[in-house]
Design a protein around this motif. Structure first.
Motif, PDB file in Angstrom:
ATOM      1  N   ALA A  93       0.490  -0.838   0.023  1.00 29.88           N
ATOM      2  CA  ALA A  93      -0.008   0.212   0.199  1.00 29.88           C
ATOM      3  C   ALA A  93       1.113   1.440   0.182  1.00 29.88           C
ATOM      4  O   ALA A  93       0.174   1.985  -0.442  1.00 29.88           O
ATOM      5  CB  ALA A  93      -1.049  -0.427   1.353  1.00 29.88           C
ATOM      6  N   TYR A 147       1.912   1.602  -3.362  1.00 30.16           N
ATOM      7  CA  TYR A 147       1.143   2.482  -3.738  1.00 30.16           C
ATOM      8  C   TYR A 147       1.087   3.941  -4.458  1.00 30.16           C
ATOM      9  O   TYR A 147       0.486   4.259  -5.463  1.00 30.16           O
ATOM     10  CB  TYR A 147      -0.132   1.780  -4.064  1.00 30.16           C
ATOM     11  CG  TYR A 147      -1.571   1.476  -4.739  1.00 30.16           C
ATOM     12  CD1 TYR A 147      -2.276   0.299  -5.661  1.00 30.16           C
ATOM     13  CD2 TYR A 147      -2.210   2.946  -4.312  1.00 30.16           C
ATOM     14  CE1 TYR A 147      -3.218   0.588  -6.216  1.00 30.16           C
ATOM     15  CE2 TYR A 147      -3.480   2.450  -6.039  1.00 30.16           C
ATOM     16  CZ  TYR A 147      -3.695   1.176  -6.746  1.00 30.16           C
ATOM     17  OH  TYR A 147      -4.982   1.482  -7.425  1.00 30.16           O
ATOM     18  N   LYS A 184      -4.670   5.298 -11.456  1.00 27.51           N
ATOM     19  CA  LYS A 184      -3.696   3.743 -10.692  1.00 27.51           C
ATOM     20  C   LYS A 184      -2.892   3.165 -10.989  1.00 27.51           C
ATOM     21  O   LYS A 184      -2.910   2.685 -12.167  1.00 27.51           O
ATOM     22  CB  LYS A 184      -5.361   3.450  -9.553  1.00 27.51           C
ATOM     23  CG  LYS A 184      -5.914   1.926 -11.338  1.00 27.51           C
ATOM     24  CD  LYS A 184      -6.754   1.516 -10.297  1.00 27.51           C
ATOM     25  CE  LYS A 184      -7.460   0.341 -11.346  1.00 27.51           C
ATOM     26  NZ  LYS A 184      -8.340  -0.656 -10.769  1.00 27.51           N
ATOM     27  N   ILE A 193      -5.936  -8.099  -5.094  1.00 29.88           N
ATOM     28  CA  ILE A 193      -6.999  -7.266  -3.925  1.00 29.88           C
ATOM     29  C   ILE A 193      -8.049  -7.033  -4.536  1.00 29.88           C
ATOM     30  O   ILE A 193      -8.436  -6.806  -5.573  1.00 29.88           O
ATOM     31  CB  ILE A 193      -6.118  -5.721  -4.898  1.00 29.88           C
ATOM     32  CG1 ILE A 193      -4.659  -5.939  -4.750  1.00 29.88           C
ATOM     33  CG2 ILE A 193      -6.327  -4.707  -4.546  1.00 29.88           C
ATOM     34  CD1 ILE A 193      -3.875  -5.455  -3.677  1.00 29.88           C
ATOM     35  N   ARG A 202     -10.051  -1.485  -2.510  1.00 27.24           N
ATOM     36  CA  ARG A 202      -8.598  -0.213  -2.363  1.00 27.24           C
ATOM     37  C   ARG A 202      -9.732   0.956  -1.205  1.00 27.24           C
ATOM     38  O   ARG A 202     -10.822   1.374  -2.787  1.00 27.24           O
ATOM     39  CB  ARG A 202      -7.577   0.003  -3.273  1.00 27.24           C
ATOM     40  CG  ARG A 202      -8.588   0.341  -4.385  1.00 27.24           C
ATOM     41  CD  ARG A 202      -7.585   1.433  -5.379  1.00 27.24           C
ATOM     42  NE  ARG A 202      -8.458   2.552  -6.457  1.00 27.24           N
ATOM     43  CZ  ARG A 202      -7.585   3.427  -7.024  1.00 27.24           C
ATOM     44  NH1 ARG A 202      -6.700   4.116  -6.625  1.00 27.24           N
ATOM     45  NH2 ARG A 202      -8.163   4.445  -7.615  1.00 27.24           N
ATOM     46  N   LEU A 226      -8.515   4.813  -1.270  1.00 26.51           N
ATOM     47  CA  LEU A 226      -7.642   5.885  -1.369  1.00 26.51           C
ATOM     48  C   LEU A 226      -7.931   7.984  -1.088  1.00 26.51           C
ATOM     49  O   LEU A 226      -8.831   7.875  -2.184  1.00 26.51           O
ATOM     50  CB  LEU A 226      -6.342   5.454  -2.601  1.00 26.51           C
ATOM     51  CG  LEU A 226      -5.379   6.606  -2.972  1.00 26.51           C
ATOM     52  CD1 LEU A 226      -4.206   6.118  -2.103  1.00 26.51           C
ATOM     53  CD2 LEU A 226      -5.462   6.495  -4.422  1.00 26.51           C
ATOM     54  N   CYS A 284      -3.684   5.300   2.074  1.00 27.57           N
ATOM     55  CA  CYS A 284      -3.843   4.495   1.335  1.00 27.57           C
ATOM     56  C   CYS A 284      -4.639   3.092   2.174  1.00 27.57           C
ATOM     57  O   CYS A 284      -3.886   2.566   2.622  1.00 27.57           O
ATOM     58  CB  CYS A 284      -2.732   4.106  -0.060  1.00 27.57           C
ATOM     59  SG  CYS A 284      -3.310   2.313  -1.095  1.00 27.57           S
ATOM     60  N   LEU A 295      -5.392  -1.434   1.055  1.00 25.93           N
ATOM     61  CA  LEU A 295      -5.743  -1.809   0.458  1.00 25.93           C
ATOM     62  C   LEU A 295      -6.244  -3.170   0.574  1.00 25.93           C
ATOM     63  O   LEU A 295      -5.951  -3.860   2.285  1.00 25.93           O
ATOM     64  CB  LEU A 295      -4.187  -2.580  -0.157  1.00 25.93           C
ATOM     65  CG  LEU A 295      -3.714  -1.770  -1.287  1.00 25.93           C
ATOM     66  CD1 LEU A 295      -2.412  -1.672  -1.417  1.00 25.93           C
ATOM     67  CD2 LEU A 295      -5.142  -1.065  -2.663  1.00 25.93           C
ATOM     68  N   SER A 331      -7.552  -7.573   0.605  1.00 26.63           N
ATOM     69  CA  SER A 331      -7.293  -8.608  -0.149  1.00 26.63           C
ATOM     70  C   SER A 331      -7.923  -9.398   0.536  1.00 26.63           C
ATOM     71  O   SER A 331      -8.476  -9.588   1.068  1.00 26.63           O
ATOM     72  CB  SER A 331      -5.830  -9.109  -0.013  1.00 26.63           C
ATOM     73  OG  SER A 331      -5.464 -10.465  -0.572  1.00 26.63           O
TER      74      SER A 331
END
Length: 230
Positions: A65, A68, A87, A111, A114, A116, A167, A169, A171
């Motif tokens: 992240a 990212y 992105k 993923i 997300r 952000l 951010c 993320l 999963s």
């Protein structure tokens, strides 16, 4: 004698000021040891309050992240739904993000969501969660998705300052096997903080150092002025 008395009064005032600043700084540091961890805590608290499950805080995913965030290169305008929104490419996860974090590429899992956000000023993690990341119904849908099993959060300024990126993320990977860190120890990097790594990471660390140095410098100057000027 009058000059000596005045000097002592000033010196005592500076000493108390220094002590007060250190107390304040200690409290501030305690509150911001790692804003990414606090962001995950706010997120999990919100999920469980809505009858959802608490997600595993995966340091490998969290480091991803942070990578990212860095892929945006400080371009706050590129975040969101505007015309400049973008992105990172999916290929960057295996080719760049994982190697930079020491995460085994073979352990990467999809993923599933997300969140952000980017702002020009730093705000506390709880406020960042509610005001920056939870902007609309789509954000809530991502937050409460039942397919998530783990989460990783990161917070970073650009070159250590504004703008600030947040951010998260998600999963659906298996705990302790997805986003596996080679050697078992997360690769800490700056600027920025990521969750799950047992890393004390204060966004205000530079300010804290300045607050601690200033009273000592002021006292030294006062002593020099007395010695050489009285």
């Amino acid at each position: 004698m009058e000059a000596l008395f005045l000097f002592l009064v000033v010196l005592l005032a500076l000493v108390f000021s220094s002590a007060s600043a250190n107390v304040h700084v200690t409290a501030a540091q305690k509150l911001t040891n790692n804003p990414a961890d606090q962001l995950v805590a706010a997120l999990n608290s919100n999920r469980t309050a809505h009858k959802g499950s608490s997600l595993y805080d995966n340091p490998g995913l969290a480091c991803i992240a942070l990578q990212y965030i860095k892929a945006y290169e400080g371009e706050c305008s590129a975040v969101g739904g505007g015309g400049n929104a973008k992105k990172p490419a999916d290929t960057e996860f295996a080719e760049t993000f994982a190697p930079n974090c020491g995460v085994s590429a073979s352990s990467l899992t999809p993923i599933t969501g997300r969140l952000l956000g980017c702002e020009t000023k730093y705000v506390p993690p709880s406020e960042a969660f509610s005001s920056i990341l939870m902007k609309n119904s789509k954000s809530l849908e991502i937050l409460y998705d039942k397919n998530h099993t783990e989460v990783g959060a990161a917070v970073s300024g650009s070159d250590g300052g504004s703008p600030y990126f947040w951010c998260v993320l998600f999963s659906s990977g298996k705990t302790n096997s997805s986003f596996a860190i080679e050697g078992g120890v997360a690769k800490i990097m700056r600027p920025g903080c990521f969750s799950g790594a047992n890393d004390e990471c204060s966004s205000a660390s530079d300010l804290i150092r300045r607050l601690r140095v200033w009273p000592s410098a002021a006292i030294s100057l006062a002593v020099a002025a007395f010695v050489f000027g009285v």
